[in-house]
Design a protein around this motif. Structure first.
Motif, PDB file in Angstrom:
ATOM      1  N   ALA A 124       0.829  -1.305  -0.082  1.00 40.10           N
ATOM      2  CA  ALA A 124       0.026   0.121   0.026  1.00 40.10           C
ATOM      3  C   ALA A 124       0.987   1.318   0.023  1.00 40.10           C
ATOM      4  N   SER A 125       1.993   1.268   0.479  1.00 40.92           N
ATOM      5  CA  SER A 125       2.717   2.239   0.887  1.00 40.92           C
ATOM      6  C   SER A 125       3.355   2.804  -0.593  1.00 40.92           C
ATOM      7  N   ILE A 126       3.269   1.955  -1.600  1.00 42.59           N
ATOM      8  CA  ILE A 126       3.959   2.347  -2.810  1.00 42.59           C
ATOM      9  C   ILE A 126       2.963   3.524  -3.401  1.00 42.59           C
ATOM     10  N   VAL A 127       1.788   3.343  -3.099  1.00 44.52           N
ATOM     11  CA  VAL A 127       0.898   4.347  -3.755  1.00 44.52           C
ATOM     12  C   VAL A 127       1.048   5.982  -3.086  1.00 44.52           C
ATOM     13  N   SER A 128       1.203   6.215  -2.083  1.00 41.32           N
ATOM     14  CA  SER A 128       1.739   7.456  -1.474  1.00 41.32           C
ATOM     15  C   SER A 128       2.889   7.588  -2.034  1.00 41.32           C
ATOM     16  N   ALA A 129       4.045   6.976  -1.834  1.00 39.24           N
ATOM     17  CA  ALA A 129       5.151   7.216  -2.286  1.00 39.24           C
ATOM     18  C   ALA A 129       5.278   7.657  -3.888  1.00 39.24           C
ATOM     19  N   LEU A 130       4.454   7.127  -4.981  1.00 35.17           N
ATOM     20  CA  LEU A 130       4.475   7.530  -6.287  1.00 35.17           C
ATOM     21  C   LEU A 130       3.795   8.562  -6.455  1.00 35.17           C
ATOM     22  N   VAL A 131       2.581   8.604  -5.764  1.00 33.71           N
ATOM     23  CA  VAL A 131       1.895  10.048  -5.826  1.00 33.71           C
ATOM     24  C   VAL A 131       2.592  11.310  -5.287  1.00 33.71           C
ATOM     25  N   GLY A 132       3.066  11.209  -4.165  1.00 28.06           N
ATOM     26  CA  GLY A 132       3.985  12.265  -3.779  1.00 28.06           C
ATOM     27  C   GLY A 132       5.058  12.728  -4.184  1.00 28.06           C
ATOM     28  N   ASN A 133       5.935  11.828  -4.486  1.00 25.13           N
ATOM     29  CA  ASN A 133       7.320  12.075  -5.314  1.00 25.13           C
ATOM     30  C   ASN A 133       6.894  12.643  -6.799  1.00 25.13           C
ATOM     31  N   THR A 134       5.887  11.973  -7.337  1.00 24.99           N
ATOM     32  CA  THR A 134       5.739  12.312  -8.917  1.00 24.99           C
ATOM     33  C   THR A 134       5.243  14.000  -8.751  1.00 24.99           C
ATOM     34  N   ARG A 151      12.817   6.171  -0.167  1.00 25.92           N
ATOM     35  CA  ARG A 151      13.031   6.596   1.224  1.00 25.92           C
ATOM     36  C   ARG A 151      11.256   7.056   1.764  1.00 25.92           C
ATOM     37  N   TRP A 152      10.664   7.670   0.908  1.00 21.24           N
ATOM     38  CA  TRP A 152       9.087   7.801   1.098  1.00 21.24           C
ATOM     39  C   TRP A 152       8.401   6.589   1.540  1.00 21.24           C
ATOM     40  N   TRP A 153       8.572   5.456   0.832  1.00 17.44           N
ATOM     41  CA  TRP A 153       7.995   4.355   0.828  1.00 17.44           C
ATOM     42  C   TRP A 153       8.515   3.500   2.067  1.00 17.44           C
ATOM     43  N   MET A 154       9.717   3.394   2.209  1.00 16.25           N
ATOM     44  CA  MET A 154      10.390   2.925   3.478  1.00 16.25           C
ATOM     45  C   MET A 154       9.774   3.515   4.844  1.00 16.25           C
ATOM     46  N   ASP A 155       9.455   4.949   4.834  1.00 16.99           N
ATOM     47  CA  ASP A 155       9.300   5.589   6.090  1.00 16.99           C
ATOM     48  C   ASP A 155       7.746   5.226   6.166  1.00 16.99           C
ATOM     49  N   ASP A 156       6.909   5.261   5.102  1.00 16.94           N
ATOM     50  CA  ASP A 156       5.450   4.693   5.422  1.00 16.94           C
ATOM     51  C   ASP A 156       5.493   3.326   5.896  1.00 16.94           C
ATOM     52  N   VAL A 157       6.013   2.417   5.351  1.00 15.69           N
ATOM     53  CA  VAL A 157       6.105   1.131   5.542  1.00 15.69           C
ATOM     54  C   VAL A 157       6.559   1.004   7.226  1.00 15.69           C
ATOM     55  N   LEU A 158       7.797   1.652   7.638  1.00 12.82           N
ATOM     56  CA  LEU A 158       7.840   1.687   9.080  1.00 12.82           C
ATOM     57  C   LEU A 158       6.685   2.052   9.812  1.00 12.82           C
ATOM     58  N   GLY A 159       6.014   3.219   9.553  1.00 12.99           N
ATOM     59  CA  GLY A 159       5.157   3.871  10.317  1.00 12.99           C
ATOM     60  C   GLY A 159       3.821   2.834  10.390  1.00 12.99           C
ATOM     61  N   VAL A 160       3.496   1.978   9.427  1.00 12.12           N
ATOM     62  CA  VAL A 160       2.677   1.164   9.582  1.00 12.12           C
ATOM     63  C   VAL A 160       2.973   0.063  10.380  1.00 12.12           C
ATOM     64  N   ILE A 161       4.386  -0.537  10.488  1.00 15.19           N
ATOM     65  CA  ILE A 161       4.544  -1.619  10.983  1.00 15.19           C
ATOM     66  C   ILE A 161       4.788  -1.093  12.594  1.00 15.19           C
ATOM     67  N   LEU A 162       5.213  -0.189  12.904  1.00 16.99           N
ATOM     68  CA  LEU A 162       5.006   0.510  14.439  1.00 16.99           C
ATOM     69  C   LEU A 162       3.964   0.868  14.939  1.00 16.99           C
ATOM     70  N   ILE A 163       2.920   1.914  14.329  1.00 19.43           N
ATOM     71  CA  ILE A 163       2.061   2.564  14.851  1.00 19.43           C
ATOM     72  C   ILE A 163       0.716   1.715  14.604  1.00 19.43           C
ATOM     73  N   ALA A 164       0.473   1.261  13.529  1.00 17.32           N
ATOM     74  CA  ALA A 164      -0.710   0.328  13.285  1.00 17.32           C
ATOM     75  C   ALA A 164      -0.574  -0.998  14.071  1.00 17.32           C
ATOM     76  N   THR A 165       0.634  -1.622  14.116  1.00 20.95           N
ATOM     77  CA  THR A 165       0.619  -2.778  14.924  1.00 20.95           C
ATOM     78  C   THR A 165       0.246  -2.415  16.545  1.00 20.95           C
TER      79      THR A 165
END
Length: 190
Positions: free
Chosen positions: A131-141, A160-174
């Motif tokens: 899912a984080s691919i979506v925000s990274a692609l839209v934001g960076n484009t 980096r954007w993708w990785m930061d979103d993934v880490l946010g999901v792993i840490l906060i959503a969990t």
């Protein structure tokens, strides 16, 4: 109460705006305390995990929280890019959370949790990585199209954007989903 439907809608709107304010606060704190080398990208984007958890728990309407919170953060707290860029980034953030929730619930699973290793891995890979691919692609484009970043750093920023979103999901959503499960277990045992 003479207007229960109005009260229910008002309560729902207040919750959406409450999560939006939390989104903006998490985003602002990420920018203040976990920004990496002044790149404009934080090391962990905790807001992505907050929004995914909110949608999984409360429904699709919480995508508005990501959109509104992202706009608040960009326009009020950070006051950076052009208005259309802020709208594009906010849309990407909301769409990523919606896509992640859809990926996690598409097989008739009511509310994904972190009860098993399989659940946790699905949260990481579907709700985070895919899912984080979506925000990274839209934001960076959007940043590239506006001239805010150049083509030479596009792929680096995208990763980096993708990785930061993934880490946010792993840490906060969990954390949120685990806390909710524990809270619900205590309610039923009392």
């Amino acid at each position: 109460m003479p207007y229960p439907d109005v009260q229910r809608r008002l309560t729902s709107l207040l919750k959406i705006f409450g999560v939006a304010l939390l989104y903006a606060l998490f985003a602002h704190l990420s920018h203040l305390y976990v920004m990496s080398n002044g790149s404009g990208i934080s090391a962990v984007w905790s807001s992505s995990g907050l929004t995914l958890a909110a949608i999984l728990i409360g429904g699709k309407r919480y995508a508005w929280s990501a959109f509104i919170g992202s706009l608040l953060m960009a326009n009020v707290m950070e006051a950076g890019a052009l208005l259309w860029v802020n709208f594009a980034i906010a849309s990407g953030n909301a769409l990523a959370a919606l896509f992640g929730a859809w990926l996690l619930t598409r097989n008739n699973k009511a509310e994904p949790g972190v009860d098993t290793l399989r659940d946790f891995l699905q949260l990481i890979f579907l709700g985070g990585c895919a899912a984080s691919i979506v925000s990274a692609l839209v934001g960076n484009t959007a940043l590239l199209a506006s001239g805010f970043i150049g083509p030479s750093v596009y792929l680096h920023n995208l990763f980096r954007w993708w990785m930061d979103d993934v880490l946010g999901v792993i840490l906060i959503a969990t954390l949120i989903l685990s806390w909710r499960k524990t809270k619900n277990m205590h309610k039923t045992s009392v």
